[in-house]
Design a protein around this motif. Structure first.
Motif, PDB file in Angstrom:
ATOM      1  N   HIS A  86      34.217  47.169  44.625  1.00 60.63           N
ATOM      2  CA  HIS A  86      34.357  45.664  44.535  1.00 60.63           C
ATOM      3  C   HIS A  86      34.249  44.851  44.091  1.00 60.63           C
ATOM      4  O   HIS A  86      32.397  44.436  44.071  1.00 60.63           O
ATOM      5  CB  HIS A  86      36.157  46.110  44.342  1.00 60.63           C
ATOM      6  CG  HIS A  86      36.341  47.609  44.156  1.00 60.63           C
ATOM      7  ND1 HIS A  86      37.260  48.223  43.478  1.00 60.63           N
ATOM      8  CD2 HIS A  86      36.821  48.043  45.391  1.00 60.63           C
ATOM      9  CE1 HIS A  86      37.282  49.486  43.275  1.00 60.63           C
ATOM     10  NE2 HIS A  86      38.008  49.878  44.794  1.00 60.63           N
ATOM     11  N   ALA A  87      35.439  44.236  43.053  1.00 58.62           N
ATOM     12  CA  ALA A  87      34.720  42.265  42.431  1.00 58.62           C
ATOM     13  C   ALA A  87      35.880  41.120  43.081  1.00 58.62           C
ATOM     14  O   ALA A  87      36.410  42.343  42.815  1.00 58.62           O
ATOM     15  CB  ALA A  87      33.983  42.527  42.099  1.00 58.62           C
ATOM     16  N   ASP A  88      35.991  40.943  42.764  1.00 61.41           N
ATOM     17  CA  ASP A  88      36.416  39.382  42.627  1.00 61.41           C
ATOM     18  C   ASP A  88      37.622  39.415  41.584  1.00 61.41           C
ATOM     19  O   ASP A  88      38.705  39.130  41.695  1.00 61.41           O
ATOM     20  CB  ASP A  88      36.678  38.319  42.932  1.00 61.41           C
ATOM     21  CG  ASP A  88      35.050  37.409  42.335  1.00 61.41           C
ATOM     22  OD1 ASP A  88      34.960  37.738  40.792  1.00 61.41           O
ATOM     23  OD2 ASP A  88      34.599  36.127  42.500  1.00 61.41           O
ATOM     24  N   LYS A  89      37.059  40.519  40.471  1.00 56.09           N
ATOM     25  CA  LYS A  89      37.948  40.941  38.952  1.00 56.09           C
ATOM     26  C   LYS A  89      37.795  41.929  38.820  1.00 56.09           C
ATOM     27  O   LYS A  89      36.281  42.508  38.817  1.00 56.09           O
ATOM     28  CB  LYS A  89      37.413  39.330  38.080  1.00 56.09           C
ATOM     29  CG  LYS A  89      35.849  39.550  37.862  1.00 56.09           C
ATOM     30  CD  LYS A  89      35.184  38.411  36.581  1.00 56.09           C
ATOM     31  CE  LYS A  89      33.801  38.198  36.417  1.00 56.09           C
ATOM     32  NZ  LYS A  89      33.079  37.877  37.263  1.00 56.09           N
ATOM     33  N   PRO A  90      38.339  43.204  38.196  1.00 50.93           N
ATOM     34  CA  PRO A  90      37.870  43.646  37.471  1.00 50.93           C
ATOM     35  C   PRO A  90      37.259  43.267  36.377  1.00 50.93           C
ATOM     36  O   PRO A  90      37.434  43.147  35.430  1.00 50.93           O
ATOM     37  CB  PRO A  90      39.366  44.323  37.339  1.00 50.93           C
ATOM     38  CG  PRO A  90      40.093  43.408  36.604  1.00 50.93           C
ATOM     39  CD  PRO A  90      40.365  42.143  38.475  1.00 50.93           C
ATOM     40  N   MET A 107      34.477  50.799  35.023  1.00 52.22           N
ATOM     41  CA  MET A 107      33.926  50.403  35.616  1.00 52.22           C
ATOM     42  C   MET A 107      34.703  50.291  37.428  1.00 52.22           C
ATOM     43  O   MET A 107      33.897  50.325  38.182  1.00 52.22           O
ATOM     44  CB  MET A 107      32.933  49.418  35.395  1.00 52.22           C
ATOM     45  CG  MET A 107      31.794  49.989  34.326  1.00 52.22           C
ATOM     46  SD  MET A 107      30.943  48.046  34.224  1.00 52.22           S
ATOM     47  CE  MET A 107      29.404  48.763  32.344  1.00 52.22           C
ATOM     48  N   ASP A 108      35.262  49.529  37.004  1.00 54.19           N
ATOM     49  CA  ASP A 108      36.034  48.777  37.892  1.00 54.19           C
ATOM     50  C   ASP A 108      37.108  48.458  37.943  1.00 54.19           C
ATOM     51  O   ASP A 108      37.374  47.546  37.504  1.00 54.19           O
ATOM     52  CB  ASP A 108      35.172  47.475  38.585  1.00 54.19           C
ATOM     53  CG  ASP A 108      35.277  47.297  39.699  1.00 54.19           C
ATOM     54  OD1 ASP A 108      36.599  47.855  40.264  1.00 54.19           O
ATOM     55  OD2 ASP A 108      34.995  45.809  40.462  1.00 54.19           O
ATOM     56  N   GLY A 109      38.195  48.971  38.774  1.00 56.89           N
ATOM     57  CA  GLY A 109      39.430  48.851  38.799  1.00 56.89           C
ATOM     58  C   GLY A 109      39.996  47.250  39.523  1.00 56.89           C
ATOM     59  O   GLY A 109      41.682  47.214  39.127  1.00 56.89           O
ATOM     60  N   GLY A 110      39.311  47.177  39.833  1.00 61.31           N
ATOM     61  CA  GLY A 110      39.176  45.802  41.151  1.00 61.31           C
ATOM     62  C   GLY A 110      39.996  46.219  42.021  1.00 61.31           C
ATOM     63  O   GLY A 110      39.958  45.205  43.135  1.00 61.31           O
ATOM     64  N   GLY A 111      40.201  47.564  43.051  1.00 63.83           N
ATOM     65  CA  GLY A 111      40.411  47.722  44.077  1.00 63.83           C
ATOM     66  C   GLY A 111      41.890  47.456  44.942  1.00 63.83           C
ATOM     67  O   GLY A 111      43.042  46.912  44.087  1.00 63.83           O
ATOM     68  N   ALA A 112      42.182  47.743  45.991  1.00 62.33           N
ATOM     69  CA  ALA A 112      43.443  47.794  46.433  1.00 62.33           C
ATOM     70  C   ALA A 112      43.524  46.174  47.099  1.00 62.33           C
ATOM     71  O   ALA A 112      42.785  45.056  47.291  1.00 62.33           O
ATOM     72  CB  ALA A 112      43.702  48.820  47.669  1.00 62.33           C
ATOM     73  N   GLN A 113      44.989  45.551  47.829  1.00 66.49           N
ATOM     74  CA  GLN A 113      45.395  44.930  48.314  1.00 66.49           C
ATOM     75  C   GLN A 113      46.378  44.900  49.904  1.00 66.49           C
ATOM     76  O   GLN A 113      46.626  45.889  49.144  1.00 66.49           O
ATOM     77  CB  GLN A 113      45.749  43.504  47.698  1.00 66.49           C
ATOM     78  CG  GLN A 113      46.749  42.475  47.700  1.00 66.49           C
ATOM     79  CD  GLN A 113      46.928  41.229  47.178  1.00 66.49           C
ATOM     80  OE1 GLN A 113      48.285  42.161  45.945  1.00 66.49           O
ATOM     81  NE2 GLN A 113      46.305  40.235  45.940  1.00 66.49           N
ATOM     82  N   THR A 119      45.084  40.319  51.495  1.00 63.52           N
ATOM     83  CA  THR A 119      43.718  40.426  51.751  1.00 63.52           C
ATOM     84  C   THR A 119      43.050  41.554  50.775  1.00 63.52           C
ATOM     85  O   THR A 119      43.645  42.020  50.415  1.00 63.52           O
ATOM     86  CB  THR A 119      43.186  40.865  52.750  1.00 63.52           C
ATOM     87  OG1 THR A 119      43.146  40.010  53.872  1.00 63.52           O
ATOM     88  CG2 THR A 119      41.876  40.295  53.091  1.00 63.52           C
ATOM     89  N   PRO A 120      42.404  41.094  49.558  1.00 58.05           N
ATOM     90  CA  PRO A 120      41.812  42.080  48.987  1.00 58.05           C
ATOM     91  C   PRO A 120      40.346  43.196  48.687  1.00 58.05           C
ATOM     92  O   PRO A 120      39.855  42.515  50.171  1.00 58.05           O
ATOM     93  CB  PRO A 120      41.431  41.740  47.055  1.00 58.05           C
ATOM     94  CG  PRO A 120      40.973  40.301  48.099  1.00 58.05           C
ATOM     95  CD  PRO A 120      41.583  39.807  49.198  1.00 58.05           C
TER      96      PRO A 120
END
Length: 283
Positions: A86-90, A107-113, A119-120
């Protein structure tokens, strides 16, 4: 007169005998003293020799100890690719799920938190990746990373291509999990399914490495083992031509694991467990 002469001879004989006795006694004493001095000297020499011998042994042992403790690392000439998820933005741009596939995935849904810490996931992933890299390098591996900053937003096809081009012996994708059920905990390992010519070739090695790394991780960190799962729905797997595994290091949706994953000490444990598992798998 005759008696006087005889008495004189007796006295002279006695004097001569006494003088001879004194001379013999003196010689014996001198000899004894000489022997004693020689024995004392020999004893001193032996003591000195023992001291020197002990010093030499101590010196040798110290040298051996230095050699044992010295971190001598021979390069294994094996490449490990670390892929922080992931990255700091989806990134909602779509890409093909697999070579020749018509199915498209973002490509990237943004991940969990983290449910408590907020915490991202990308932050946890990168921190563990940054800790894992020097640990593997210390073990003699050539370590590469698909990205070194959370601001880098890569598609999964691109991530796979980086590992392919680097000819990695193993790609490890670093992730944390999440669930609607806040009670779910533990680590799991994902590996590619054998769905195309490339994944068929890397399937067995990926699964072998995945099993070893997961077993080592849960044992060293003390986590619940959620097992290994094959996936055909992951773009990063389907485009890979080199062995690849994806570790889910725990659930950000669980209060305790969220706190753990946000802890520097716990992240160190995860990195060490992963490094030890990878080293075991590659030797």
């Amino acid at each position: 007169m005759k008696k006087i002469i005889i008495a004189s001879f007796v006295i002279i004989a006695i004097f001569i005998s006494f003088s001879a006795y004194r001379s013999i006694a003196k010689n014996k004493i001198e000899n004894i003293n000489a022997v004693t001095l020689q024995q004392k000297s020999q004893a001193e020499e032996r003591a000195k020799a023992q001291v020197k011998s002990k010093a030499a042994v101590t010196n040798i042992n110290q040298k051996k100890q230095v050699v044992i403790n010295k971190p001598v690392v021979e390069s294994k000439n094996k490449i490990i690719e670390i892929d922080p998820g992931h990255a700091d933005k989806p990134n909602f741009t779509k890409e093909r799920l697999a070579p020749g596939s018509t199915e498209m995935k973002i490509m990237d849904g943004g991940g969990a938190q983290g449910i408590v810490t907020k915490t991202p996931e990308y932050d946890v992933n990168m921190k563990v990746a940054d800790k894992l890299k020097p640990l593997l390098e210390a073990k003699g591996y050539i370590v590469k990373m698909t990205k070194t900053s959370n601001s880098e937003s890569l598609g999964n096809t691109e991530r796979a291509t980086i590992g392919n081009n680097d000819k990695a012996n193993l790609v490890i994708r670093i992730h944390a999990d999440s669930s609607d059920n806040g009670q779910v905990v533990g680590a799991s390992m994902l590996v590619p399914s054998a769905i195309n010519s490339d994944t068929k070739r890397i399937f067995a090695e990926s699964k072998r490495c995945g099993n070893i790394v997961l077993n080592t991780l849960v044992k060293e960190v003390g986590m619940k083992d959620r097992g290994i799962a094959e996936h055909s729905d992951m773009t990063g797997f389907n485009w890979s031509k080199v062995p690849v595994i994806l570790v889910e290091m725990g659930f950000l949706s669980n209060v305790q694991e969220d706190k753990n994953l946000s802890s520097d000490g716990y992240e160190n444990k995860l990195a060490i467990g992963l490094a030890d598992g990878i080293d075991l798998a590659e030797n």
